[in-house]
Design a protein around this motif. Structure first.
Motif, PDB file in Angstrom:
ATOM      1  N   SER A 138      49.906 -24.548 -22.016  1.00 25.13           N
ATOM      2  CA  SER A 138      50.514 -23.320 -21.305  1.00 25.13           C
ATOM      3  C   SER A 138      48.968 -22.577 -21.023  1.00 25.13           C
ATOM      4  N   ALA A 139      49.301 -21.659 -20.167  1.00 23.52           N
ATOM      5  CA  ALA A 139      47.806 -20.872 -19.791  1.00 23.52           C
ATOM      6  C   ALA A 139      48.348 -19.611 -20.365  1.00 23.52           C
ATOM      7  N   ILE A 140      48.992 -19.247 -21.367  1.00 23.13           N
ATOM      8  CA  ILE A 140      49.192 -18.117 -22.103  1.00 23.13           C
ATOM      9  C   ILE A 140      48.173 -17.723 -23.303  1.00 23.13           C
ATOM     10  N   GLY A 141      47.534 -16.740 -23.241  1.00 19.96           N
ATOM     11  CA  GLY A 141      46.824 -16.744 -24.387  1.00 19.96           C
ATOM     12  C   GLY A 141      45.336 -15.602 -23.851  1.00 19.96           C
ATOM     13  N   GLY A 142      44.564 -15.688 -24.782  1.00 17.68           N
ATOM     14  CA  GLY A 142      43.200 -14.961 -24.151  1.00 17.68           C
ATOM     15  C   GLY A 142      42.377 -14.590 -25.433  1.00 17.68           C
TER      16      GLY A 142
END
Length: 353
Positions: A138-142
């Motif tokens: 997934s492209a969720i994070g940072g």
């Protein structure tokens, strides 16, 4: 007459060579079957295209691709020109995500004439069904902070909808094969997502009482791929686990150069995409030594997807007749060129016409 319009994206490195080879073979296959024809349209989207245009594809690229029955991709990436995260997310992953290609299929089997590094491979024949839309990718994070306090957070996302979709696909596929599904998990170490995965697997299995099931932790399963690959048939796995397992599968076949893949849009709303597992191999690009079998086997998977399973079987049988007679590229112990192998396959296909 079934007329199939296919978007061809050779991409980078050896992609241009193997796509040309496989396209010529698909044209030979259509000659065998008078009721099938292909119309290929080439798109020059690649790292070189990025250098010239600042993007891996034009703004209307996805709209243009949506007009085709399928996408035939060679290879993406050349880190000497464009960072991998830019090239992959700008082309390959963009197509997978925006065309809702939620299933990634990758087979691994003993190929006649190709020596497996396993001492006794025992004719394994595995199909990995990989959830292709979320999970660990997934492209969720940072990230936050700098220096020794820097933190990176990557969120894995597992929805019941996507998980069930992959599992139903795996069970339906198993019913056409030997009737066995193995779930790849890690619920003894990953606290939330993998126990959830296990629960969904148990729920879906109730709808398929005729299919045998088992569940294996991913570390043990990777080891079993090396020690006992013959015990498996269909494996359903999350995005990351499926990705890793299928590279192991390619290795035990003898070369990543022969491994195919299909990215499936299960609803038919958008075209599916077909690509070999291997990368662009810029170190051998242009030398005429690339192994075309991964792309050709990928073409077989595209035929299957379009309902031409008998033609797909003929194609793969022909490939194996060629490899068993020693027409091999150097990555699998041979001395033949890309063109040698391709021409021999085409000659044998035409002999069957």
């Amino acid at each position: 007459m079934k007329h199939l319009k296919v978007a061809s994206i050779p991409g980078d490195g050896i992609g241009t060579e193997v796509v040309e080879a496989a396209t010529n073979i698909l044209k030979a296959v259509s000659d065998i079957h008078g009721g099938l024809s292909f119309e290929f349209t080439d798109f020059p989207w690649s790292c070189q295209y990025y250098l010239e245009h600042g993007a891996m594809m034009p703004e209307d690229g996805m709209e243009r691709l949506s007009q085709f029955d399928g996408v035939f991709l060679g290879a993406v990436g050349d880190p000497n020109l464009v960072p991998d995260h830019v090239s992959l997310w700008g082309l390959l992953i963009k197509i997978r995500r925006e065309f809702e290609q939620s299933i990634n299929l990758r087979p691994a089997k003993v190929m006649k004439g190709i020596r497996s590094p396993l001492l006794n491979p025992k004719d394994f024949d595995i199909m990995v069904v990989r959830e292709n839309s979320e999970g660990e990718y997934s492209a969720i994070g940072g990230t936050m902070n700098k220096g020794e306090d820097e933190i990176a957070i990557q969120n894995a996302v597992f929805s019941r909808k996507a998980t069930e979709r992959a599992m139903h696909f795996a069970f339906d596929l198993a019913k056409k094969r030997s009737g066995r599904v193995t779930s790849a998990t890690k619920s003894n170490g990953i606290v939330y997502s993998m126990p959830f995965w296990d629960r969904v697997f148990e729920d879906v299995a109730k709808s398929y009482p005729e299919v045998k099931t088992d569940s294996q932790h991913i570390d043990a399963l990777a080891a079993f791929f090396v020690t006992q690959p013959e015990r498996f048939d269909v494996i359903v796995a999350s995005n990351l686990f499926g990705d890793i397992l299928t590279d192991v599968g390619a290795a035990i076949m003898g070369s990543i150069g022969i491994a195919p893949a299909a990215n499936i849009n299960v609803s038919g709303k958008y075209p599916s995409m077909f690509e070999p597992v291997h990368g662009s191999a810029p170190d051998i690009a242009g030398k005429g030594v690339a192994n075309p079998i991964g792309q050709i086997w990928t073409a077989k998977m595209m035929l299957d997807h379009f309902g031409e399973e008998e033609l797909g079987r003929v194609l793969l049988d022909t490939v194996e007749s060629v490899t068993s007679d020693g027409f091999l590229t150097r990555d699998i112990g041979g001395k033949h060129s890309t063109k040698d192998v391709t021409d021999e396959i085409i000659a044998r296909l035409k002999a069957k016409a």
